[in-house]
Write a protein that holds these residues in place. Structure first.
Motif, PDB file in Angstrom:
ATOM      1  N   LEU A 218      13.560  -0.184  -4.870  1.00  0.00           N
ATOM      2  CA  LEU A 218      12.026   0.195  -5.263  1.00  0.00           C
ATOM      3  C   LEU A 218      11.935  -0.469  -6.737  1.00  0.00           C
ATOM      4  CD1 LEU A 218      12.034   4.050  -4.482  1.00  0.00           C
ATOM      5  CD2 LEU A 218      10.856   2.098  -3.340  1.00  0.00           C
ATOM      6  N   SER A 219      12.928  -1.037  -7.270  1.00  0.00           N
ATOM      7  CA  SER A 219      12.532  -1.558  -8.666  1.00  0.00           C
ATOM      8  C   SER A 219      12.032  -2.880  -8.292  1.00  0.00           C
ATOM      9  CB  SER A 219      13.726  -1.826  -9.538  1.00  0.00           C
ATOM     10  OG  SER A 219      14.784  -2.584  -8.951  1.00  0.00           O
ATOM     11  N   GLN A 220      11.985  -3.490  -7.053  1.00  0.00           N
ATOM     12  CA  GLN A 220      11.526  -4.775  -6.768  1.00  0.00           C
ATOM     13  C   GLN A 220       9.877  -4.698  -6.048  1.00  0.00           C
ATOM     14  OE1 GLN A 220      12.143  -7.662  -7.655  1.00  0.00           O
ATOM     15  NE2 GLN A 220      13.490  -6.850  -9.273  1.00  0.00           N
TER      16      GLN A 220
ATOM     17  N   PHE B  57      10.240   2.484   2.944  1.00  0.00           N
ATOM     18  CA  PHE B  57      11.395   2.520   1.595  1.00  0.00           C
ATOM     19  C   PHE B  57      11.694   3.861   1.651  1.00  0.00           C
ATOM     20  CE2 PHE B  57       9.150  -1.244   0.744  1.00  0.00           C
ATOM     21  CZ  PHE B  57      10.179  -2.080   0.452  1.00  0.00           C
ATOM     22  N   ASP B  58      13.063   3.896   1.380  1.00  0.00           N
ATOM     23  CA  ASP B  58      13.575   5.606   1.095  1.00  0.00           C
ATOM     24  C   ASP B  58      13.580   5.712  -0.469  1.00  0.00           C
ATOM     25  OD1 ASP B  58      16.383   7.124   2.431  1.00  0.00           O
ATOM     26  OD2 ASP B  58      15.663   7.317   0.017  1.00  0.00           O
TER      27      ASP B  58
ATOM     28  N   ALA C  11       4.830  10.759  -5.321  1.00  0.00           N
ATOM     29  CA  ALA C  11       5.288  11.353  -6.491  1.00  0.00           C
ATOM     30  C   ALA C  11       7.023  11.045  -6.538  1.00  0.00           C
ATOM     31  CB  ALA C  11       5.195  12.806  -6.581  1.00  0.00           C
ATOM     32  N   ALA C  12       7.699  11.020  -5.442  1.00  0.00           N
ATOM     33  CA  ALA C  12       9.102  10.959  -5.547  1.00  0.00           C
ATOM     34  C   ALA C  12       9.524   9.446  -5.865  1.00  0.00           C
ATOM     35  CB  ALA C  12       9.750  11.325  -4.185  1.00  0.00           C
TER      36      ALA C  12
ATOM     37  N   SER D  80       0.947  -1.062  -0.003  1.00  0.00           N
ATOM     38  CA  SER D  80       0.114  -0.088   0.085  1.00  0.00           C
ATOM     39  C   SER D  80       0.998   1.458  -0.007  1.00  0.00           C
ATOM     40  CB  SER D  80      -0.981  -0.295   1.202  1.00  0.00           C
ATOM     41  OG  SER D  80       0.119   0.251   2.388  1.00  0.00           O
ATOM     42  N   PRO D  81       0.622   2.298  -0.467  1.00  0.00           N
ATOM     43  CA  PRO D  81       1.335   3.541  -0.449  1.00  0.00           C
ATOM     44  C   PRO D  81       1.848   3.799   1.101  1.00  0.00           C
ATOM     45  CG  PRO D  81      -1.029   4.002  -1.320  1.00  0.00           C
ATOM     46  CD  PRO D  81      -1.028   2.712  -0.863  1.00  0.00           C
TER      47      PRO D  81
END
Ligand code: SF4
Lengths: 551, 107, 172
Positions: free
Chosen positions: C49-51, C41-42, C66-67, C33-34
């Motif tokens: 994040l790619s995973q 996560f940073d 957004a970031a 979830s967001p």
């Protein structure tokens, strides 16, 4: 006129095939009614009181004679021999079967007609000035831009499941004959000080439960940016429009609650984010369309005016017809002729298959094969030589299509109402028939002058009652039909929402009430004053007195 | 007051009335009327027919008389007898109903 | 459950949904979830994040994460109802404004008949609802070979481009 190329045709054929498959899946039980309903609605197919109803789009109100013949054929083959021209430049067939609807759509596609997006929460058939290309006061032909919008909005991947339906209207003339400010987006073609062609953009108009005259959102939009701007408006709406309450889901509520200025600012921000290249309307495309819509050369007729005078002397009824049912054309010696679908006591907007076949033939003989459809539920032959008027009038008389009443008391706009529509609270057509009968004397109608009576069978306002000089709204009061009376609306040229006069009437009472309003006007008017001017001068007071005092 | 069951037939949209067993008729005269305490069962017949994709939008209609069934709602009389415009025979039929002593809008 | 790609073919799921994130080690395709995304996560850790995928409902605002967006391996937009078209505009925004190029998945209440709209709005996969099959989505995708608008996915012909490149069309 616009000519379909192989891509238009491919898309249309694929659409028909897709719908055929969807209907089959529904009949086989692979789709539930809930899943199927939005799909059939996006193909213009409603389930009404008595049967399915199919609404066929007449793109920006323009028909060729061949297309009219096909509509006549459809009326004969799939319906009970008639069709109903609606208040939004569409035609509806009332007695359609689901199982043969795909065949019907196939037949329509042979003449480039369809029912795509005539219903559902998507961008609907674009409407335009029915005098397009023939009016003297025209800055540019609205059909060119309507066609651009038609292509962009057809099966739009992002904007086919909006919060609610979305209607766009375009006019190119000073006189607004498309009621653009009562649309979700109204586009008025203008030129800026440098002479650049563009649009004044009005957003958030509408009728229904909350009638609103659209505010101006952008005073000048260069024409080439049209689609980019529409894209931005639709995205803001799709993102923020309300989905929790069907009565608050139209864009007018969003614009109203945000305020026109902040709405415009949000659209501008979205507009700036969009790639100008991607959505730019290219000059070469516009000139291709411009060529298609260019009318063939009409030879000006210098002797026209004198022969016209002779003509009017031929018969008083012809004189009346010339006065109310023709309009000056931009070419000298030609007229724009309105075919009245409002015979005294008739059903507004209904035409039989025989009448449609005959109109197609008349269009071929007298108007370069072109026909227009108005939102006031009449037909138009846009390019008629004045020298042909007498013969044309005789033919129309024979077909009961020459009632000299355009813009007058019996030129009533009426929705289908409770006789056909499953949402209705009360009947509209019989009320309009009785009012029309009451004002049967056409000389008297001409004496009364311009009068716009409009009737809706429920608050959805398909009969545009808010915008009529005299508006009638059918309501249900404990199972009985009641009719509310509004006065002071304007839908032609000016846009104004009428106000309710007082308590409603029953079926007999409303017909009397309309007559009382008209006779009150006749006692109040000063020389040359039209109904709407008198009302504006006196206010509703004297009308109210006469309507309610002796109760 | 008794109730009858109506719907539109999926295939052609025609107004139909539940008569008996699997039979739905286009004539309101054939409609089966049940007393109020059996409305739920009647509605279930409608839902079953929807499930079988034979009809859509079924609902029970209260009627003031049963032979022939007569609804006090104009909407229902228009559904059973057709539009009140144009077709003069049908127009007469509905007006005739309206003048019945059972009470339509004018009654 | 079945995932179909832009051609309507069933593909490996590859991603699993988790309710919490235990360690910061390699994650191999989790959907969160967001809130979990932001907590665990940073936003600059593009390798991790790619995973990671994020699941957004129609009420979530993508601007709040957004970031993270450019680095995410997957974004899933859940349709609350097939008639609620907000995810189409969200998809357009995510592709265009956030330049997101990885998997954009549609899930929830979607119909096979909407497949083309989904793909053309920028979705690259669909989580097929239980009552439908991958074949139905594929069939629907084949229904049209042309379209009037340019779209994110241009493997379907754009009428605009075709008009220019097909000589018979221009002259017809
Ligand atoms: S105004 Fe109401 S009754 Fe009339 S056509 Fe529209 S929805 Fe039906």
């Amino acid at each position: 006129m616009y000519v379909y190329d192989s891509l238009d045709k491919t898309l249309l054929n694929q659409r028909v095939a897709e719908f055929r498959d969807q209907v089959k899946r529904r009949l086989d039980g692979d789709l539930t009614e809930d899943q199927f309903k939005p799909l059939r609605l996006m193909n213009g197919l409603y389930l009404q009181l008595h049967a399915y109803m199919l609404r066929v789009a007449i793109p920006y109100g323009t028909l060729s004679s061949d297309q009219m013949r096909k509509l006549a054929y459809i009326a004969k083959t799939y319906d009970r021999g008639y069709g109903h021209f609606t208040t939004r430049q569409n035609i509806q067939f009332n007695w359609i079967e689901l199982s043969t609807a795909p065949d019907l759509l196939y037949d329509l596609s042979e003449v480039d007609l369809h029912a795509i997006q005539t219903s559902g929460n998507c961008i609907r058939n674009v409407t335009a000035d029915p005098y397009a290309g023939a009016a003297a006061d025209e800055l540019d032909d609205p059909r060119i831009w309507s066609e651009v919008i038609r292509q962009w909005s057809t099966l739009h991947p992002e904007f086919s499941f909006l919060p609610r339906k979305f209607k766009i209207a375009v006019t190119g003339s000073k006189a607004d004959r498309a009621a653009i400010k009562f649309h979700d987006i109204g586009l008025k073609i203008v030129r800026n000080n440098e002479g650049v062609l563009g649009f004044a953009v009005y957003v958030g108009g509408g009728q229904g439960r909350t009638p609103i005259v659209a505010p101006l959102i952008k005073s000048f939009l260069p024409a080439q940016d049209l689609l980019r701007y529409l894209d931005a408006v639709l995205r803001v709406y799709n993102r923020h429009g309300r989905r929790d309450n069907i009565y608050k889901a139209r864009i007018k509520i969003l614009v109203d609650s945000m305020g026109a200025d902040s709405f415009a600012a949000e659209v501008a921000a979205e507009f700036d984010r969009l790639d100008p290249e991607l959505l730019s309307v290219r000059d070469e495309d516009v000139s291709r369309l411009r060529d298609m819509f260019a009318q063939p050369f009409l030879r000006p007729d210098p002797d026209a005016s004198s022969s016209l005078e002779d003509l009017v002397k031929k018969s008083p009824r012809l004189g009346l017809w010339f006065k109310s049912n023709t309009h000056p054309h931009k070419t000298h010696g030609y007229s724009i002729v309105t075919i009245s679908l409002k015979p005294i006591g008739g059903i507004p907007g209904d035409a039989t298959a025989e009448q449609m076949f005959a109109v197609a033939d008349l269009a071929d003989r007298f108007s370069l094969g072109e026909i227009r459809v108005t939102y006031t539920q009449n037909l138009i032959l846009p390019h008629v030589r004045q020298a042909d008027l007498f013969v044309l009038w005789q033919e129309l008389e024979r077909l009961n299509l020459a009632t000299p009443n355009v813009g007058l008391a019996s030129d009533i706009i009426a929705c289908p109402g409770l006789d056909y529509c499953s949402l209705a609270n009360a009947r509209s057509i019989p009320i309009s028939q009785r009012i029309s009968d009451r004002f049967a004397d056409l000389n008297a109608q001409h004496d009364v002058g311009p009068l716009d009576i409009r009737i809706s069978g429920c608050i959805n306002a398909c009969g545009h009652h808010h915008a009529g000089h005299i508006g009638i709204l059918g309501v249900d009061k404990k199972g009985e039909e009641r009719y509310q009376l509004t006065l002071g609306g304007q839908g032609n040229g000016e846009s104004e929402v009428g106000k309710i006069v007082g308590p409603g009437f029953d079926e007999d009472g409303i017909v009397d009430a309309v007559e009382t309003v008209v006779s009150t006007y006749l006692t109040l008017r000063t020389k040359g004053e039209e109904f709407s001017q008198t009302l504006a001068r006196t206010g509703q007071g004297p009308f109210k007195e006469r309507l309610y005092d002796n109760r | 007051m008794p109730f009858i069951l109506s719907a539109n037939r999926l295939r052609d949209g025609a107004v139909v009335y539940f008569a008996q067993d699997d039979f739905w008729s286009e004539r309101i005269e054939d409609a089966a009327a049940v007393p109020e305490d059996q409305v739920l069962e009647l509605e279930k017949v409608g839902l079953d027919a929807e499930e079988r994709n034979y009809v859509v939008g079924s609902y029970a209609i209260e009627v003031a008389a049963v032979s022939p069934p007569y609804s006090t709602r104009l909407r229902e009389r228009i559904r059973s007898h057709g539009p009140t415009v144009g077709d003069l025979q049908k127009r007469a039929a509905v007006e005739d109903h309206q003048s019945r002593p059972m009470g339509g809008p004018e009654g | 459950m079945t995932i179909v790609n832009t051609s309507g073919d069933a593909v490996e799921q590859g991603w699993r949904t988790v309710e919490s994130v235990e360690s910061s080690g390699p994650h191999h395709g989790i959907i969160v979830s967001p809130a979990i995304l932001q907590d665990s996560f940073d936003e600059s850790d593009s390798a991790a994040l790619s995973q990671v995928g994020v699941r957004l409902t129609v009420d979530d605002d993508v601007s709040e994460i957004a970031a993270y967006v450019p680095h995410l391996g997957l974004i899933e937009l859940v349709f609350a109802h097939f008639k609620d078209g907000r995810p189409y505009s969200a998809a357009t925004t995510i592709r265009r404004d956030y330049k997101f190029t990885h998997e954009l998945r549609a899930s929830g209440d979607v119909l096979p008949d909407q497949a083309i709209f989904l793909i053309r709005s920028g979705f690259s996969s669909v989580d097929v609802p239980d009552q439908f099959t991958a074949q139905e989505f594929k069939k629907s995708l084949m229904a049209y070979s042309v379209a009037y608008q340019s779209a994110y996915d241009s493997h379907l012909s754009l009428i605009d481009e075709l008009r220019r490149s097909t000589p018979d069309v221009a002259t017809e």
